[in-house]
Motif scaffolding. Structure first.
Motif, mmCIF file in Angstrom:
data_model
loop_
_atom_site.group_PDB
_atom_site.id
_atom_site.type_symbol
_atom_site.label_atom_id
_atom_site.label_comp_id
_atom_site.label_asym_id
_atom_site.label_seq_id
_atom_site.Cartn_x
_atom_site.Cartn_y
_atom_site.Cartn_z
ATOM 1 N N TYR A 72 50.423 41.473 32.364
ATOM 2 C CA TYR A 72 50.054 40.636 33.537
ATOM 3 C C TYR A 72 51.116 39.623 33.883
ATOM 4 N N LYS A 73 52.296 39.758 33.282
ATOM 5 C CA LYS A 73 53.390 38.825 33.610
ATOM 6 C C LYS A 73 53.952 39.188 34.972
ATOM 7 N N GLY A 128 41.356 39.593 40.582
ATOM 8 C CA GLY A 128 42.197 39.949 41.722
ATOM 9 C C GLY A 128 42.463 41.438 41.696
ATOM 10 N N PRO A 129 42.910 41.992 42.822
ATOM 11 C CA PRO A 129 43.145 43.435 42.882
ATOM 12 C C PRO A 129 44.235 43.926 41.937
ATOM 13 N N LEU A 130 45.261 43.086 41.710
ATOM 14 C CA LEU A 130 46.322 43.536 40.791
ATOM 15 C C LEU A 130 45.798 43.651 39.366
ATOM 16 N N ILE A 131 44.972 42.669 38.983
ATOM 17 C CA ILE A 131 44.390 42.689 37.630
ATOM 18 C C ILE A 131 43.505 43.937 37.497
ATOM 19 N N GLU A 132 42.713 44.177 38.523
ATOM 20 C CA GLU A 132 41.803 45.336 38.492
ATOM 21 C C GLU A 132 42.592 46.640 38.391
ATOM 22 N N THR A 133 43.675 46.731 39.169
ATOM 23 C CA THR A 133 44.470 47.961 39.158
ATOM 24 C C THR A 133 45.101 48.181 37.788
ATOM 25 N N MET A 134 45.624 47.125 37.205
ATOM 26 C CA MET A 134 46.248 47.269 35.886
ATOM 27 C C MET A 134 45.193 47.629 34.835
ATOM 28 N N GLU A 135 44.012 47.081 34.939
ATOM 29 C CA GLU A 135 42.952 47.335 33.954
ATOM 30 C C GLU A 135 42.343 48.728 34.092
ATOM 31 N N THR A 136 42.127 49.154 35.337
ATOM 32 C CA THR A 136 41.358 50.388 35.554
ATOM 33 C C THR A 136 42.226 51.594 35.873
ATOM 34 N N GLY A 137 43.490 51.354 36.253
ATOM 35 C CA GLY A 137 44.340 52.467 36.662
ATOM 36 C C GLY A 137 44.009 52.964 38.059
ATOM 37 N N TYR A 167 49.406 49.354 44.069
ATOM 38 C CA TYR A 167 50.072 50.606 43.706
ATOM 39 C C TYR A 167 50.460 50.542 42.229
ATOM 40 N N LEU A 168 50.377 51.708 41.573
ATOM 41 C CA LEU A 168 50.811 51.772 40.173
ATOM 42 C C LEU A 168 52.227 52.342 40.101
ATOM 43 N N LEU A 169 53.051 51.773 39.267
ATOM 44 C CA LEU A 169 54.406 52.299 39.061
ATOM 45 C C LEU A 169 54.496 52.780 37.616
ATOM 46 N N VAL A 183 51.852 53.943 32.810
ATOM 47 C CA VAL A 183 51.816 52.821 33.753
ATOM 48 C C VAL A 183 52.704 51.693 33.237
ATOM 49 N N GLN A 184 53.593 51.223 34.113
ATOM 50 C CA GLN A 184 54.491 50.146 33.698
ATOM 51 C C GLN A 184 54.222 48.863 34.496
ATOM 52 N N TYR A 185 54.013 49.045 35.781
ATOM 53 C CA TYR A 185 53.795 47.873 36.645
ATOM 54 C C TYR A 185 52.649 48.147 37.620
ATOM 55 N N ALA A 186 52.054 47.055 38.115
ATOM 56 C CA ALA A 186 51.147 47.150 39.265
ATOM 57 C C ALA A 186 51.750 46.284 40.362
ATOM 58 N N LEU A 187 51.858 46.877 41.547
ATOM 59 C CA LEU A 187 52.480 46.191 42.678
ATOM 60 C C LEU A 187 51.420 46.003 43.758
ATOM 61 N N GLY A 188 51.451 44.851 44.402
ATOM 62 C CA GLY A 188 50.473 44.628 45.472
ATOM 63 C C GLY A 188 51.143 44.090 46.717
ATOM 64 N N ASP A 189 50.679 44.554 47.897
ATOM 65 C CA ASP A 189 51.101 43.886 49.137
ATOM 66 C C ASP A 189 49.903 43.139 49.692
ATOM 67 N N TYR A 190 50.173 41.980 50.266
ATOM 68 C CA TYR A 190 49.107 41.078 50.704
ATOM 69 C C TYR A 190 49.356 40.600 52.125
#
Ligand SMILES: [Fe+2]
Length: 323
Positions: free
Chosen positions: A24-25, A67-76, A100-102, A109-116
């Motif tokens: 989550y960094k 937040g959506p990024l946290i959710e994406t990283m947690e759930t894939g 988006y997942l990278l 999974v290495q990163y989660a990217l979000g556009d806002y």
């Protein structure tokens, strides 16, 4: 070419971009996002997004991801057009986000990217409401304001708290609008209360208090005459009921009391306690929260009062509250 695209994303686009790693960094945040969050890039880069925005927690007490990024990283799961809010400088700011997942070369999974994109919650809300209904409600609010400026200002504050609470509780969009309107008109029945009682600065006599207690029924009876306002009329009629059954006018208890009324009870009391009146000093937010918690389960629905406290906790960055 890649550098030029990156420069546009970093400095010129109107969209916010944020990327976190598996811990989550924050590994990337662009300038638009920093401006919206009113913070410098250095406050985010290398720090946990959970710590910077959400006090180290992934989920709210009600179990939703922060937040959506946290959710994406947690759930894939990648998310599309997800409405979300972030607590910033004593306010909730609202965004529409895609995530988006990278993956790395091994497919992990290495990163989660979000556009806002920042959104004006109130404007959206008003667009979703029936314009005619909204103008009726505004006329009512003006009518009460002509007699009692405190009640008008109080009603607007309660409506905003109701809106934030409804969003925090993840109510459906339609209900969020109804909840907001309920806040605007909850005390409309005070139109029918004599001036000398309504604006009396000191303590009310028993008889005067009995008359004041008529205002939920007076308000609900006015609103009941408008087609499509039945749920709002119900919210208004029961906004002084207590969870333990000791309220008025009908001494309903628990979930017999409509949801919007149970929400109103908390928001109304909180705003009343934290407002300055001529006969007493206002409570601080911490004092008011203590009082809400003390009355949780007696005056207030415990689930709603906890959600309300939690909503303030993240919004206003207040100290620990013994979660
Ligand atoms: Fe009231």
């Amino acid at each position: 070419m890649k550098e030029k695209i990156f420069e546009v994303i970093n400095t010129r686009t109107q969209q916010g971009w944020l990327m976190i790693d598996q811990d989550y960094k924050v590994v990337y945040i662009n300038q638009s996002m920093c401006q919206w969050l009113s913070q410098d890039q250095s406050l985010f880069i290398g720090k946990s997004l959970l710590d910077v925005l959400y006090k180290g927690r992934k989920r709210t007490l009600s179990g939703h991801y922060h937040g959506p990024l946290i959710e994406t990283m947690e759930t894939g799961q990648e998310l599309t057009k997800r409405e979300c809010c972030m607590p910033i400088c004593g306010q909730h700011k609202w965004f529409l986000a895609n995530t988006y997942l990278l993956h790395n070369v091994l497919g992990q999974v290495q990163y989660a990217l979000g556009d806002y994109v920042i959104i004006d919650k109130y404007k959206l809300l008003e667009e979703n409401l029936d314009n005619i209904n909204l103008s009726i409600i505004r006329s009512f609010a003006d009518a009460i304001g002509a007699r009692d400026s405190y009640t008008k200002a109080h009603s607007e504050c309660v409506a905003e708290l109701m809106l934030e609470l409804a969003q925090y509780m993840r109510l459906e969009q339609y209900k969020v609008g109804r909840v907001y309107l309920s806040g605007l008109v909850h005390d409309i029945g005070k139109i029918g209360i004599p001036e000398h009682i309504l604006n009396k600065p000191g303590r009310l006599t028993h008889e005067e208090y009995t008359i004041i207690q008529e205002h939920p029924n007076i308000g609900a009876n006015i609103l009941d005459n408008i087609k499509g306002f039945e749920d709002i009329a119900g919210a208004v009629r029961y906004h002084h009921e207590r969870y333990d059954g000791n309220g008025y006018p009908n001494r309903l208890c628990g979930e017999e009391i409509p949801l919007y009324s149970r929400m109103l009870a908390v928001c109304d009391t909180f705003d009343a306690m934290t407002s300055a009146r001529c006969y007493r000093r206002p409570f601080s937010e911490q004092e008011a929260i203590k009082e809400i918690r003390r009355c949780s389960g007696s005056q207030f629905d415990p689930v709603i009062s906890e959600a309300f406290i939690e909503m303030l906790y993240y919004r206003d960055n207040i100290g620990e509250l013994d979660f």
